[in-house]
Design a protein around this motif. Structure first.
Motif, PDB file in Angstrom:
ATOM      1  N   MET A   1       0.168   9.244   3.828  1.00 58.14           N
ATOM      2  CA  MET A   1      -0.529   8.413   2.758  1.00 58.14           C
ATOM      3  C   MET A   1      -0.548   7.202   2.869  1.00 58.14           C
ATOM      4  SD  MET A   1      -1.593  11.403   1.354  1.00 58.14           S
ATOM      5  CE  MET A   1      -1.132  12.808   1.886  1.00 58.14           C
ATOM      6  N   PRO A   2      -1.769   6.549   2.606  1.00 56.45           N
ATOM      7  CA  PRO A   2      -1.858   5.168   2.847  1.00 56.45           C
ATOM      8  C   PRO A   2      -1.196   4.501   1.402  1.00 56.45           C
ATOM      9  CG  PRO A   2      -4.017   5.900   2.469  1.00 56.45           C
ATOM     10  CD  PRO A   2      -3.048   7.062   2.539  1.00 56.45           C
ATOM     11  N   GLU A   3      -0.580   3.298   1.651  1.00 60.39           N
ATOM     12  CA  GLU A   3       0.411   2.642   0.654  1.00 60.39           C
ATOM     13  C   GLU A   3      -0.087   1.069   0.698  1.00 60.39           C
ATOM     14  OE1 GLU A   3       4.334   4.072  -0.787  1.00 60.39           O
ATOM     15  OE2 GLU A   3       4.735   1.726  -0.353  1.00 60.39           O
ATOM     16  N   GLU A   4      -0.415   0.632  -0.538  1.00 57.56           N
ATOM     17  CA  GLU A   4      -0.545  -0.711  -0.677  1.00 57.56           C
ATOM     18  C   GLU A   4       0.028  -1.454  -1.738  1.00 57.56           C
ATOM     19  OE1 GLU A   4      -4.075  -4.238   0.512  1.00 57.56           O
ATOM     20  OE2 GLU A   4      -3.951  -2.165   1.291  1.00 57.56           O
ATOM     21  N   TRP A   5       0.566  -2.615  -1.413  1.00 58.93           N
ATOM     22  CA  TRP A   5       1.221  -3.422  -2.661  1.00 58.93           C
ATOM     23  C   TRP A   5       0.243  -4.476  -3.013  1.00 58.93           C
ATOM     24  CZ3 TRP A   5       6.534  -3.632  -3.942  1.00 58.93           C
ATOM     25  CH2 TRP A   5       7.376  -2.537  -3.283  1.00 58.93           C
ATOM     26  N   LYS A   6       0.057  -4.596  -4.429  1.00 58.56           N
ATOM     27  CA  LYS A   6      -0.974  -5.496  -5.042  1.00 58.56           C
ATOM     28  C   LYS A   6      -0.310  -6.456  -5.818  1.00 58.56           C
ATOM     29  CE  LYS A   6      -4.772  -4.042  -3.178  1.00 58.56           C
ATOM     30  NZ  LYS A   6      -5.595  -4.862  -2.216  1.00 58.56           N
ATOM     31  N   PRO A   7      -0.474  -7.688  -5.902  1.00 57.32           N
ATOM     32  CA  PRO A   7       0.229  -8.605  -6.997  1.00 57.32           C
ATOM     33  C   PRO A   7      -0.665  -8.382  -8.105  1.00 57.32           C
ATOM     34  CG  PRO A   7      -0.946  -9.776  -5.300  1.00 57.32           C
ATOM     35  CD  PRO A   7      -1.372  -8.419  -4.995  1.00 57.32           C
ATOM     36  N   SER A   8      -0.823  -7.269  -8.475  1.00 60.90           N
ATOM     37  CA  SER A   8      -1.441  -6.948 -10.341  1.00 60.90           C
ATOM     38  C   SER A   8      -0.632  -6.280 -11.008  1.00 60.90           C
ATOM     39  CB  SER A   8      -2.792  -6.155  -9.799  1.00 60.90           C
ATOM     40  OG  SER A   8      -3.517  -6.932  -8.672  1.00 60.90           O
ATOM     41  N   LYS A   9      -1.195  -6.305 -12.331  1.00 59.64           N
ATOM     42  CA  LYS A   9      -0.601  -5.680 -13.469  1.00 59.64           C
ATOM     43  C   LYS A   9      -0.945  -4.261 -13.456  1.00 59.64           C
ATOM     44  CE  LYS A   9       0.638  -9.865 -15.694  1.00 59.64           C
ATOM     45  NZ  LYS A   9       2.012 -10.081 -15.304  1.00 59.64           N
TER      46      LYS A   9
END
Length: 100
Positions: A1-9
């Motif tokens: 599964m793709p995973e991505e980190w986002k600097p979001s709330k």
């Protein structure tokens, strides 16, 4: 599964569309359809983004619009970015739509 980190709330609609693009690429490359991907937000919380037919249709419609715009390169594509993104953009000097 793709995973991505986002600097979001929170998970935005744009994040979901980005994941669907990944899902399409994974399917085209590996012949597997990922059922979901995971967005990890700034606080470390993990949120699943489902691979839905509705989101897929939206991404494919956007891709079709981009292809059509490329055919008519003289026409300017309207963008709706917040001013802070324009200030940080490396193409600001080339853009007739840059916002202050």
């Amino acid at each position: 599964m793709p995973e991505e980190w986002k600097p979001s709330k929170k998970v935005s609609h744009g994040h979901k569309l980005q994941f669907v693009t990944y899902f399409i690429l994974i399917e085209d490359t590996y012949g597997e359809v990922p059922p979901y991907g995971v967005v990890v937000l700034d606080d470390g919380s993990r949120h699943e983004v489902e691979n839905t037919p509705e989101l897929r249709s939206e991404v494919l419609a956007i891709a079709a619009e981009i292809r059509e715009r490329r055919r008519v390169i003289e026409e300017e594509t309207k963008v709706w970015q917040p001013a802070w993104k324009c200030r940080m953009c490396g193409q600001r000097a080339n853009c007739r739509q840059a916002r202050d």
